[in-house]
Design a protein around this motif. Structure first.
Motif, short mmCIF file in Angstrom:
data_model
loop_
_atom_site.label_atom_id
_atom_site.label_comp_id
_atom_site.label_asym_id
_atom_site.label_seq_id
_atom_site.Cartn_x
_atom_site.Cartn_y
_atom_site.Cartn_z
N GLY A 29 23.26 62.43 -98.10
CA GLY A 29 22.45 62.82 -99.26
C GLY A 29 23.28 62.96 -100.52
O GLY A 29 22.94 62.41 -101.57
N PHE A 30 24.40 63.67 -100.42
CA PHE A 30 25.27 63.83 -101.58
C PHE A 30 25.93 62.51 -101.97
O PHE A 30 26.19 62.26 -103.15
CB PHE A 30 26.32 64.90 -101.32
CG PHE A 30 25.88 66.28 -101.70
CD1 PHE A 30 25.80 66.66 -103.03
CD2 PHE A 30 25.52 67.19 -100.72
CE1 PHE A 30 25.37 67.92 -103.38
CE2 PHE A 30 25.09 68.47 -101.06
CZ PHE A 30 25.02 68.84 -102.40
N GLY A 31 26.21 61.67 -100.98
CA GLY A 31 26.81 60.38 -101.28
C GLY A 31 25.91 59.48 -102.10
O GLY A 31 26.38 58.59 -102.81
N MET A 32 24.60 59.72 -102.05
CA MET A 32 23.64 58.91 -102.80
C MET A 32 23.32 59.49 -104.17
O MET A 32 22.59 58.87 -104.95
CB MET A 32 22.33 58.80 -101.99
CG MET A 32 22.46 58.10 -100.64
SD MET A 32 23.02 56.39 -100.76
CE MET A 32 21.59 55.63 -101.53
N VAL A 33 23.85 60.66 -104.49
CA VAL A 33 23.49 61.36 -105.74
C VAL A 33 24.01 60.70 -107.01
O VAL A 33 23.28 60.62 -108.01
CB VAL A 33 23.95 62.84 -105.67
CG1 VAL A 33 23.95 63.48 -107.06
CG2 VAL A 33 23.03 63.63 -104.74
N PRO A 34 25.25 60.20 -107.09
CA PRO A 34 25.77 59.71 -108.38
C PRO A 34 24.95 58.56 -108.95
O PRO A 34 24.62 57.61 -108.25
CB PRO A 34 27.18 59.22 -108.03
CG PRO A 34 27.53 59.88 -106.75
CD PRO A 34 26.25 60.04 -106.01
N ARG A 35 24.61 58.66 -110.23
CA ARG A 35 23.91 57.56 -110.90
C ARG A 35 24.90 56.68 -111.66
O ARG A 35 24.80 55.50 -111.67
CB ARG A 35 22.85 58.10 -111.89
CG ARG A 35 21.80 59.01 -111.29
CD ARG A 35 21.19 58.50 -109.99
NE ARG A 35 19.95 59.18 -109.69
CZ ARG A 35 19.85 60.34 -109.07
NH1 ARG A 35 20.95 60.97 -108.67
NH2 ARG A 35 18.68 60.90 -108.85
N GLY A 36 25.88 57.33 -112.32
CA GLY A 36 26.94 56.57 -112.98
C GLY A 36 26.45 55.51 -113.93
O GLY A 36 25.53 55.72 -114.73
N GLU A 37 27.06 54.32 -113.82
CA GLU A 37 26.78 53.26 -114.79
C GLU A 37 25.37 52.72 -114.69
O GLU A 37 24.81 52.19 -115.66
CB GLU A 37 27.79 52.12 -114.60
CG GLU A 37 27.53 51.17 -113.45
CD GLU A 37 27.83 51.74 -112.09
OE1 GLU A 37 27.61 51.07 -111.08
OE2 GLU A 37 28.29 52.90 -112.00
#
Length: 393
Positions: A335-343
């Motif tokens: 779940g946390f691994g999928m959180v970053p939206r970034g670029e």
């Protein structure tokens, strides 16, 4: 000569800032990527101004260099990923990818509509909540040396599915925002093309490479295996964009194909210097793109806090539910691994601003949310992974 000297000075500033930021972050027990993104905020237009807004616009040399950096990063991640390993987590990756799109999109649309946007514009805003930045998570997983763990394979597999769905979703909302009719046949063809590209390249490429990779050594140059697979990386990165996917998906597939060669370990070793030089540019420039002046009010900060919480909770919930069959701790890691939206969030925000969907303030908030999720996630992910490793030993 003067222009060339200015470019070299800019590259020097970015690279040194990245090294200092990464060093500080690691001394604080945080992943180096956090420090590199923070360094970008410091040297960018909003703080010291050593990078100007014009220098980091899409298509500029610095932006292209950053893109090459993240392409190589995902190629190296692919080198450590086998197709057979992804097959083992296919069901979980699919559920994570699908729920990781549906939940954030729904909550994002509800928030935007509650802020006064009509439903069509709300759907466009919600699209910025959807796509995971594989580059951010991949760097953290690589730094921690856990790419072989089942959670990492689920995250990487889900990121591919996530990108396909996000691309399709963006096509839908862009069509609606432009006032055009929703062409279901065109969307289905686009979806079929994207899935077909991933399946044919990923499955077919690995099958071909397994049968024989001796051709990589036929050229006289001792560096031929590396140069040939890098050519494959760039070629598939470009080809993936022709199917509406992010370039990093093609790069990841190229790495996965190259992982089937007997030169795999040598290729991993030889790509390290390239990664050390090029990937910091991506993370620093990602950080430099946030406009802090648009957030200099209590209302803006409150809105940013709400948006960031929604972004984190929605992705975490979608990823957690999709990976629950792996156990609660593993599901939390995914779940946390999928959180970053970034670029990815930044790109969608840029499209929304250009289309007049929202103003500079909302744009800055969406960009800041993308960067905050990219900065908050790595330390939490590192903590969960280290605790998991401790529990297993």
């Amino acid at each position: 000569m003067h222009h060339a000297a200015d470019i070299l000075l800019t590259l020097f500033v970015i690279f040194i800032a990245a090294q200092i930021g990464a060093e500080i972050a690691q001394r604080l027990k945080l992943p180096g990527v956090v420090g590199e993104i923070a360094a970008g905020c410091v040297v960018g237009p909003s703080a010291l101004g050593w990078l100007t807004p014009e220098q980091i616009l899409p298509g500029t040399p610095l932006d292209v260099l950053a893109e090459v950096g993240v392409v190589l990063l995902l190629f190296s991640v692919g080198l450590e990923t086998r197709l057979d390993d992804l097959k083992k987590v296919g069901k979980s990756a699919f559920l994570v990818g699908v729920l990781g799109v549906i939940v954030p999109f729904g909550l994002g649309a509800l928030w935007a509509h509650g802020e006064g946007f009509d439903w069509i514009k709300s759907l466009f805003v919600a699209a910025a909540f959807v796509a995971t930045s594989a580059g951010i998570t991949a760097r953290v997983l690589q730094e921690l040396g856990v790419l072989s763990r089942v959670e990492s394979r689920v995250i990487l597999g889900a990121a591919v599915i996530d990108d396909i769905l996000a691309m399709l979703l963006l096509g839908v909302v862009s069509s609606l925002q432009g006032g055009g009719e929703l062409n279901l046949q065109s969307l289905l063809l686009t979806l079929a093309g994207a899935i077909g590209f991933v399946a044919i390249i990923g499955w077919g490429g690995t099958k071909v490479m397994r049968r024989g990779s001796g051709w990589l050594e036929k050229p006289i140059s001792p560096h031929s295996p590396l140069t040939l697979v890098l050519a494959l990386c760039l070629g598939l990165a470009w080809l993936s964009t022709r199917f509406g996917l992010a370039a990093i998906i093609g790069a990841f597939l190229a790495g996965m194909i190259a992982s089937e060669t007997r030169q795999r370990e040598d290729l991993e070793h030889k790509t390290l210097p390239l990664l050390s030089f090029l990937t910091p540019f991506f993370f620093v420039i990602t950080g430099a793109k946030v406009n802090l002046s648009e957030l200099a009010s209590v209302d803006a900060l409150v809105m940013l806090a709400i948006v960031t919480v929604i972004a984190i909770v929605s992705k975490l919930a979608g990823g957690f539910l999709g990976a629950l069959s792996l156990g609660k701790r593993s599901a939390a890691i995914v779940g946390f691994g999928m959180v970053p939206r970034g670029e990815v969030g930044v790109v969608i925000a840029s499209l929304g601003l250009a289309a007049g969907v929202f103003n500079e303030r909302v744009y800055a908030i969406i960009v800041a949310m993308s960067l905050l999720t990219a900065m908050v996630t790595p330390p939490v992910l590192a903590m969960l992974l280290k605790r998991g490793s401790t529990a297993e030993t």
